[in-house]
Design a protein around this motif. Structure first.
Motif, PDB file in Angstrom:
ATOM      1  N   ILE A 135      48.746 105.359 -15.477  1.00  0.00           N
ATOM      2  CA  ILE A 135      50.052 106.007 -15.425  1.00  0.00           C
ATOM      3  C   ILE A 135      49.884 107.520 -15.333  1.00  0.00           C
ATOM      4  O   ILE A 135      48.829 108.056 -15.674  1.00  0.00           O
ATOM      5  CB  ILE A 135      50.920 105.649 -16.658  1.00  0.00           C
ATOM      6  N   THR A 136      50.929 108.192 -14.877  1.00  0.00           N
ATOM      7  CA  THR A 136      50.968 109.658 -14.841  1.00  0.00           C
ATOM      8  C   THR A 136      52.106 110.112 -15.737  1.00  0.00           C
ATOM      9  O   THR A 136      53.237 109.621 -15.625  1.00  0.00           O
ATOM     10  CB  THR A 136      51.191 110.170 -13.409  1.00  0.00           C
ATOM     11  N   ILE A 137      51.805 111.048 -16.639  1.00  0.00           N
ATOM     12  CA  ILE A 137      52.790 111.600 -17.557  1.00  0.00           C
ATOM     13  C   ILE A 137      52.887 113.097 -17.293  1.00  0.00           C
ATOM     14  O   ILE A 137      51.870 113.795 -17.317  1.00  0.00           O
ATOM     15  CB  ILE A 137      52.390 111.349 -19.027  1.00  0.00           C
ATOM     16  N   ASN A 138      54.091 113.571 -17.012  1.00  0.00           N
ATOM     17  CA  ASN A 138      54.292 114.999 -16.794  1.00  0.00           C
ATOM     18  C   ASN A 138      54.618 115.677 -18.117  1.00  0.00           C
ATOM     19  O   ASN A 138      55.536 115.268 -18.827  1.00  0.00           O
ATOM     20  CB  ASN A 138      55.422 115.227 -15.782  1.00  0.00           C
ATOM     21  N   ASP A 196      60.481 113.814 -19.968  1.00  0.00           N
ATOM     22  CA  ASP A 196      60.586 112.457 -20.490  1.00  0.00           C
ATOM     23  C   ASP A 196      59.766 111.513 -19.611  1.00  0.00           C
ATOM     24  O   ASP A 196      59.617 111.739 -18.405  1.00  0.00           O
ATOM     25  CB  ASP A 196      62.045 111.992 -20.498  1.00  0.00           C
ATOM     26  N   PHE A 197      59.259 110.447 -20.218  1.00  0.00           N
ATOM     27  CA  PHE A 197      58.490 109.431 -19.503  1.00  0.00           C
ATOM     28  C   PHE A 197      59.035 108.058 -19.874  1.00  0.00           C
ATOM     29  O   PHE A 197      59.299 107.787 -21.046  1.00  0.00           O
ATOM     30  CB  PHE A 197      57.001 109.500 -19.893  1.00  0.00           C
ATOM     31  N   LYS A 198      59.209 107.198 -18.874  1.00  0.00           N
ATOM     32  CA  LYS A 198      59.623 105.818 -19.136  1.00  0.00           C
ATOM     33  C   LYS A 198      59.032 104.912 -18.064  1.00  0.00           C
ATOM     34  O   LYS A 198      59.061 105.253 -16.877  1.00  0.00           O
ATOM     35  CB  LYS A 198      61.142 105.681 -19.138  1.00  0.00           C
ATOM     36  N   ARG A 199      58.506 103.772 -18.500  1.00  0.00           N
ATOM     37  CA  ARG A 199      57.975 102.781 -17.573  1.00  0.00           C
ATOM     38  C   ARG A 199      58.360 101.404 -18.095  1.00  0.00           C
ATOM     39  O   ARG A 199      58.311 101.150 -19.295  1.00  0.00           O
ATOM     40  CB  ARG A 199      56.454 102.896 -17.476  1.00  0.00           C
ATOM     41  N   GLU A 237      58.352 104.456 -23.736  1.00  0.00           N
ATOM     42  CA  GLU A 237      58.946 105.766 -23.481  1.00  0.00           C
ATOM     43  C   GLU A 237      58.324 106.847 -24.350  1.00  0.00           C
ATOM     44  O   GLU A 237      57.918 106.584 -25.487  1.00  0.00           O
ATOM     45  CB  GLU A 237      60.445 105.743 -23.782  1.00  0.00           C
ATOM     46  N   ASP A 260      60.445 114.351 -24.019  1.00  0.00           N
ATOM     47  CA  ASP A 260      59.885 115.628 -23.561  1.00  0.00           C
ATOM     48  C   ASP A 260      59.227 116.378 -24.712  1.00  0.00           C
ATOM     49  O   ASP A 260      58.243 117.095 -24.514  1.00  0.00           O
ATOM     50  CB  ASP A 260      60.954 116.480 -22.882  1.00  0.00           C
ATOM     51  N   THR A 301      55.714 114.824 -25.024  1.00  0.00           N
ATOM     52  CA  THR A 301      54.796 115.190 -23.938  1.00  0.00           C
ATOM     53  C   THR A 301      54.439 116.676 -23.980  1.00  0.00           C
ATOM     54  O   THR A 301      53.372 117.070 -23.516  1.00  0.00           O
ATOM     55  CB  THR A 301      55.371 114.820 -22.551  1.00  0.00           C
TER      56      THR A 301
END
Length: 113
Positions: A10-13, A17-20, A71, A74, A77
């Motif tokens: 996966i790529t997290i910026n 926010d991140f959700k998959r 999830e 922000d 991360t």
């Protein structure tokens, strides 16, 4: 469920926010995940203490369809250093059996903003 964990990178910026979302299948059929629980964490490296891990929020989105999401906010991360991290997702079923469903590399990327 048999076999090892599926590999999924996966790529997290950073600062976003991140959700998959994922769907659980067993022998090619959707698994009803009612009353199951999920736990997912990442570490900058596997030698780091568990207290240094970043925990995803795991949510069952449609138990009958076998779907759940992981999830990060922000705020979470923002604290992560850019680079390659390791993560995994563990499912606990109704008989308390734990299965590692997913594992892989989380590429944490720095942004301009």
């Amino acid at each position: 469920m048999s076999g090892g964990a599926a590999q999924y990178n996966i790529t997290i910026n950073k600062n976003a926010d991140f959700k998959r979302s994922f769907q659980v299948k067993e022998s090619g059929s959707v698994l009803n995940i009612t009353s199951h629980t999920f736990e997912a964490k990442l570490k900058e490296n596997l030698q780091k203490a568990d207290s240094d891990a970043v925990a995803f929020t795991c949510t069952i989105t449609d138990a009958g369809a076998g779907t759940f999401s992981i999830e990060l906010t922000d705020t979470q991360t923002a604290t992560m250093d850019p680079g390659s991290w390791r993560y995994d997702v563990v499912m606990t079923d109704t008989s308390s059996k734990k299965t590692r469903l997913l594992e892989g590399v989380a590429d944490v990327r720095e942004g301009v903003v």
